[in-house]
Design an enzyme around this catalytic site. Sequence first.
Site, PDB file in Angstrom:
ATOM      1  N   SER A  92       0.850  -1.200   0.000  1.00  0.00           N
ATOM      2  CA  SER A  92       0.000   0.000   0.000  1.00  0.00           C
ATOM      3  C   SER A  92       0.873   1.233   0.000  1.00  0.00           C
ATOM      4  O   SER A  92       1.600   1.490   0.966  1.00  0.00           O
ATOM      5  CB  SER A  92      -0.903   0.006   1.235  1.00  0.00           C
ATOM      6  N   HIS A 137      -1.420  -1.409  -4.033  1.00  0.00           N
ATOM      7  CA  HIS A 137      -2.659  -0.956  -3.384  1.00  0.00           C
ATOM      8  C   HIS A 137      -2.627   0.573  -3.292  1.00  0.00           C
ATOM      9  O   HIS A 137      -1.660   1.161  -2.807  1.00  0.00           O
ATOM     10  CB  HIS A 137      -2.735  -1.590  -1.990  1.00  0.00           C
ATOM     11  N   ASP A 174      -4.742   3.866  -2.104  1.00  0.00           N
ATOM     12  CA  ASP A 174      -5.810   4.297  -1.190  1.00  0.00           C
ATOM     13  C   ASP A 174      -6.311   5.691  -1.533  1.00  0.00           C
ATOM     14  O   ASP A 174      -5.625   6.690  -1.281  1.00  0.00           O
ATOM     15  CB  ASP A 174      -5.280   4.326   0.249  1.00  0.00           C
ATOM     16  N   MET A 200      -8.773   8.665  -0.660  1.00  0.00           N
ATOM     17  CA  MET A 200      -9.590   9.201   0.446  1.00  0.00           C
ATOM     18  C   MET A 200     -10.082  10.587   0.058  1.00  0.00           C
ATOM     19  O   MET A 200      -9.312  11.392  -0.487  1.00  0.00           O
ATOM     20  CB  MET A 200      -8.767   9.306   1.730  1.00  0.00           C
ATOM     21  N   HIS A 205      -8.448   1.333  -3.738  1.00  0.00           N
ATOM     22  CA  HIS A 205      -9.318   1.197  -2.561  1.00  0.00           C
ATOM     23  C   HIS A 205     -10.008   2.534  -2.360  1.00  0.00           C
ATOM     24  O   HIS A 205      -9.383   3.508  -1.921  1.00  0.00           O
ATOM     25  CB  HIS A 205      -8.457   0.799  -1.356  1.00  0.00           C
ATOM     26  N   MET A 253     -11.937   4.935  -0.579  1.00  0.00           N
ATOM     27  CA  MET A 253     -12.509   5.430   0.679  1.00  0.00           C
ATOM     28  C   MET A 253     -13.129   6.795   0.401  1.00  0.00           C
ATOM     29  O   MET A 253     -12.718   7.835   0.931  1.00  0.00           O
ATOM     30  CB  MET A 253     -11.411   5.491   1.748  1.00  0.00           C
ATOM     31  N   MET A 279     -11.549  -5.130   5.986  1.00  0.00           N
ATOM     32  CA  MET A 279     -10.771  -4.121   6.715  1.00  0.00           C
ATOM     33  C   MET A 279     -10.485  -4.634   8.120  1.00  0.00           C
ATOM     34  O   MET A 279     -11.412  -4.980   8.866  1.00  0.00           O
ATOM     35  CB  MET A 279     -11.540  -2.800   6.804  1.00  0.00           C
ATOM     36  N   GLY A 295      -8.672   4.879   6.988  1.00  0.00           N
ATOM     37  CA  GLY A 295      -8.328   6.286   7.094  1.00  0.00           C
ATOM     38  C   GLY A 295      -6.866   6.569   7.374  1.00  0.00           C
ATOM     39  O   GLY A 295      -6.411   7.678   7.117  1.00  0.00           O
ATOM     40  N   GLY A 317      -0.530   2.327   9.646  1.00  0.00           N
ATOM     41  CA  GLY A 317       0.175   2.173  10.911  1.00  0.00           C
ATOM     42  C   GLY A 317      -0.675   1.826  12.121  1.00  0.00           C
ATOM     43  O   GLY A 317      -0.200   1.927  13.249  1.00  0.00           O
ATOM     44  N   ASP A 367      -6.750  -5.837   4.794  1.00  0.00           N
ATOM     45  CA  ASP A 367      -6.093  -4.525   4.766  1.00  0.00           C
ATOM     46  C   ASP A 367      -6.092  -3.914   6.158  1.00  0.00           C
ATOM     47  O   ASP A 367      -7.160  -3.642   6.720  1.00  0.00           O
ATOM     48  CB  ASP A 367      -6.859  -3.629   3.778  1.00  0.00           C
ATOM     49  N   GLY A 427      -2.800  -3.275   9.329  1.00  0.00           N
ATOM     50  CA  GLY A 427      -2.019  -3.905  10.385  1.00  0.00           C
ATOM     51  C   GLY A 427      -1.375  -5.224  10.004  1.00  0.00           C
ATOM     52  O   GLY A 427      -1.040  -6.018  10.883  1.00  0.00           O
ATOM     53  N   SER A 468       2.744   0.060   6.117  1.00  0.00           N
ATOM     54  CA  SER A 468       3.903   0.288   6.988  1.00  0.00           C
ATOM     55  C   SER A 468       4.754  -0.965   7.138  1.00  0.00           C
ATOM     56  O   SER A 468       5.970  -0.873   7.338  1.00  0.00           O
ATOM     57  CB  SER A 468       3.452   0.817   8.351  1.00  0.00           C
TER      58      SER A 468
END
Length: 226
Positions: free
Chosen positions: A12, A37, A39, A41, A70, A72, A141, A146, A149, A179, A181, A202
Amino acid sequence: MPANHPLKISPSILSADFGWLGEQLAVAEAGGADEIHFDVMDGQFVPGITFGFVVLQAVRAATRLPIDVHMMVMEPARYAAEYSTISDLTMTAHVESTNDIDATLDQITASGIRPGVTLNPDTPISAITSTLGKVDRVLVMTVTPGAGGQSFMAEMLPKIEALAALRDSSYPGLEIAVDGGIKVDTAPLAARAGATTLISGSGIFGHPHGISAGIASIRAAARPTH
Ligand code: DX5
Ligand code: ZN
């Protein structure tokens, strides 16, 4: 068991260093990433704003890998026509982002983009089961969307297991992505539960030994060879 399904590692870029994004994408591709990936937003569906079409064009120019977008954002199908000019995309829509997820997925499919559906940690599987016949991928998820990390929510594992059971009984081609952690300690939990696409920001771009080591370590942890 997911061992029959190929395992995909999806870095990501939310956690990338945007000062040298192109170089990092090349390293990720050489390091064995299966897709990228991306993201998006909009400041409404989630508080933050990231990037959109112009950056997607730059990512497409920098890698041959498939890209999972993705979304969002509210009403993600609004962007399907524009994004369809970029090759080899999956567009993953949040069921919470629209009142008509079926029409949203239909519009994405009609635009020529592979459709995916995703759900927030608080959303039950029942909200998306009717879409499983029309999506390539379901994305679970395992953090609140949002931000990168955050810590993996182990309480989402039964959701992955239930979706894997549905895949195995009724939707054999369905990809199950996870997606949030994902690192060496959590990747095996998600993989054992049935996830086949592991998204990590991360855990890959923040890996102390670099991007390739991040990809390799997550892959090895998820599918130990011994
Ligand atoms: C979170 C994003 C994720 C994020 C994951 O809203 O959807 O894709 O990059 O970041 P990590 O892997 O750091 O939890
Ligand atoms: Zn994401």
